[in-house]
Write an enzyme that holds these catalytic residues in place. Structure first.
Site, short mmCIF file in Angstrom:
data_model
loop_
_atom_site.label_atom_id
_atom_site.label_comp_id
_atom_site.label_asym_id
_atom_site.label_seq_id
_atom_site.Cartn_x
_atom_site.Cartn_y
_atom_site.Cartn_z
N PRO A 49 71.87 81.79 54.11
CA PRO A 49 70.50 82.19 53.80
C PRO A 49 69.76 82.39 55.11
CG PRO A 49 70.94 79.90 53.09
CD PRO A 49 72.07 80.33 53.96
N THR A 50 68.89 83.38 55.15
CA THR A 50 68.14 83.60 56.39
C THR A 50 66.78 84.18 56.07
OG1 THR A 50 68.24 84.63 58.60
CG2 THR A 50 69.11 85.94 56.77
N ARG B 100 64.98 74.34 50.31
CA ARG B 100 64.95 75.71 50.83
C ARG B 100 66.23 76.45 50.43
NH1 ARG B 100 61.89 72.94 54.94
NH2 ARG B 100 63.72 71.75 55.52
N ASP C 88 71.68 79.25 59.07
CA ASP C 88 71.66 80.10 60.27
C ASP C 88 71.31 79.35 61.56
OD1 ASP C 88 68.92 79.82 59.87
OD2 ASP C 88 68.52 81.98 59.62
N ASP C 89 70.86 78.11 61.45
CA ASP C 89 70.45 77.39 62.67
C ASP C 89 71.45 76.33 63.12
OD1 ASP C 89 69.85 75.89 60.41
OD2 ASP C 89 68.04 75.02 61.26
N GLU D 262 72.62 69.38 47.72
CA GLU D 262 74.06 69.30 47.96
C GLU D 262 74.71 68.44 46.89
OE1 GLU D 262 71.65 68.66 50.09
OE2 GLU D 262 72.02 69.68 52.01
N THR E 12 71.97 71.41 64.10
CA THR E 12 70.95 71.67 65.12
C THR E 12 69.76 72.34 64.45
OG1 THR E 12 72.26 73.64 65.59
CG2 THR E 12 72.37 71.86 67.18
N ARG E 13 68.58 72.10 64.94
CA ARG E 13 67.41 72.78 64.41
C ARG E 13 66.66 73.37 65.59
NH1 ARG E 13 64.11 69.38 60.38
NH2 ARG E 13 63.75 71.37 59.38
C1 UGA Z 1 68.39 70.89 55.49
C2 UGA Z 1 69.81 71.23 55.01
O1 UGA Z 1 70.70 71.24 56.11
C3 UGA Z 1 69.77 72.60 54.34
O2 UGA Z 1 71.06 72.99 53.97
C4 UGA Z 1 68.82 72.55 53.15
O3 UGA Z 1 68.72 73.81 52.53
C5 UGA Z 1 67.44 72.16 53.66
O4 UGA Z 1 67.49 70.92 54.39
C6 UGA Z 1 66.44 72.00 52.51
O5 UGA Z 1 65.52 71.20 52.64
O6 UGA Z 1 66.57 72.66 51.50
P1 UGA Z 1 66.91 72.21 57.38
O7 UGA Z 1 67.37 72.37 58.79
O8 UGA Z 1 65.80 71.26 57.09
O9 UGA Z 1 68.16 71.88 56.47
O10 UGA Z 1 66.53 73.63 56.71
P2 UGA Z 1 66.47 75.08 57.37
O11 UGA Z 1 67.53 75.25 58.40
O12 UGA Z 1 65.06 75.36 57.74
O13 UGA Z 1 66.84 76.00 56.11
C7 UGA Z 1 68.15 76.05 55.58
C8 UGA Z 1 68.58 77.50 55.44
O14 UGA Z 1 67.70 78.18 54.57
C9 UGA Z 1 68.61 78.28 56.76
O15 UGA Z 1 69.73 79.12 56.79
C10 UGA Z 1 67.32 79.09 56.71
O16 UGA Z 1 67.38 80.31 57.40
C11 UGA Z 1 67.15 79.31 55.21
N1 UGA Z 1 65.74 79.42 54.78
C12 UGA Z 1 64.81 78.49 55.16
C13 UGA Z 1 65.34 80.47 53.97
O17 UGA Z 1 66.16 81.32 53.61
N2 UGA Z 1 64.02 80.55 53.58
C14 UGA Z 1 63.07 79.65 53.97
O18 UGA Z 1 61.88 79.79 53.59
C15 UGA Z 1 63.49 78.59 54.79
MN MN Z 2 68.63 73.84 59.51
#
Ligand code: UGA
Ligand code: MN
Length: 243
Positions: free
Chosen positions: A6-7, A74, A106-107, A193, A221-222
């Site tokens: 997802p991105t 997310r 993606d991060d 998950e 990583t974030r």
């Molecule tokens: C943590 C988990 O590692 C994620 O797998 C989980 O989806 C997320 O929490 C969650 O709370 O749902 P985190 O680093 O906090 O991850 O989340 P992000 O990396 O900001 O988002 C996860 C993925 O969703 C990324 O690939 C990001 O690009 C995507 N994303 C995020 C979207 O597609 N839309 C958004 O509005 C935010």
């Molecule tokens: Mn993340």
């Protein structure tokens, strides 16, 4: 290996996707399913995919506005769109259909060794994830080759106390559980998950990878939010540059 990513649009998006593509390009037989959180495919991602140099499927689905709030899960809709595409693609093909699905945010940072490990997934495999859950790492605790618990600093009561980056699922399991999806309703933060895995497997059945879950091969990583404090309000440059 199918990787669902997802991105969403933000200043670091292209940088993140570039890092990911540089890794994935080195993995043989990997198909990248990139799902944009957007009402339409963006020009930036479309151009990026065209030059990525690896097999890629570009999907999009917007997250409904009511779900775009801090504290809510997310990328639920995006991962489900990837799952739907995968099921559709394989539903009319005769078995056996070897394949492994992995959710690649993606991060994160992915070692190449991780892909060697997940390639032999029979049903659902698991491994440690670095820099997550408020600790240096989380991991499934393994005894006699079986997962018997979870080393985690956060909500150890989760049935599967594991991050999205910590497991892979065989294509066969995805196809034989056609209703398994990520759920919005009833899903608490951080439980996506666990809620998903509950639908397709049991803890007893999990296959530990990465030397009985003693090696970190992926990092949660974030990326720091970028500082755009000096970005002009109106376009000042003489050219338009995609970043
Ligand atoms: C943590 C988990 O590692 C994620 O797998 C989980 O989806 C997320 O929490 C969650 O709370 O749902 P985190 O680093 O906090 O991850 O989340 P992000 O990396 O900001 O988002 C996860 C993925 O969703 C990324 O690939 C990001 O690009 C995507 N994303 C995020 C979207 O597609 N839309 C958004 O509005 C935010
Ligand atoms: Mn993340």
């Amino acid at each position: 290996i199918y990787a669902i990513t997802p991105t969403y649009s933000r200043p670091v998006q292209k940088a993140e996707l570039t890092r990911l593509a540089n890794t994935f390009r080195q993995v043989s037989r990997l198909h990248w399913i990139l799902v944009e959180d957007a009402a339409a495919r963006s020009e930036l991602v479309t151009r990026f995919v065209a030059g990525a140099g690896l097999p890629c499927t570009h999907l999009h689905v917007p997250t409904p506005r009511r779900y775009k709030r801090p504290g809510l899960p997310r990328a639920t809709e995006q991962r489900n769109a990837g799952l739907a595409w995968l099921r559709q693609r394989h539903q009319h093909l005769p078995p056996p259909q070897p394949g492994v699905l992995f959710f690649a945010d993606d991060d994160n940072t992915y070692s190449l060794e991780l892909f060697q490990e997940m390639r032999t997934t029979r049903k659902v495999s698991v491994w440690p994830v670095g820099l997550v859950g408020g600790r240096r790492y989380e991991r499934p605790v393994v005894e006699n080759g079986k997962v018997v618990g979870w080393y985690t600093g956060w909500r150890a009561d989760r049935p599967f106390a594991i991050d999205m980056a910590g497991f892979a699922v065989s294509l066969q399991v995805i196809l034989s559980h056609p209703k398994a999806v990520f759920k919005r309703r009833g899903s608490q933060p951080g439980m996506q998950e666990s809620d998903f895995l509950k639908q397709i497997t049991t803890v007893e059945e999990l296959e530990p990878k990465a030397n009985n879950c003693t090696k970190v091969l992926v990092w949660h990583t974030r990326t720091e939010k970028v500082n755009l404090a000096n970005e002009p309000k109106y376009h000042l440059d003489t050219v338009n540059i995609e970043v």
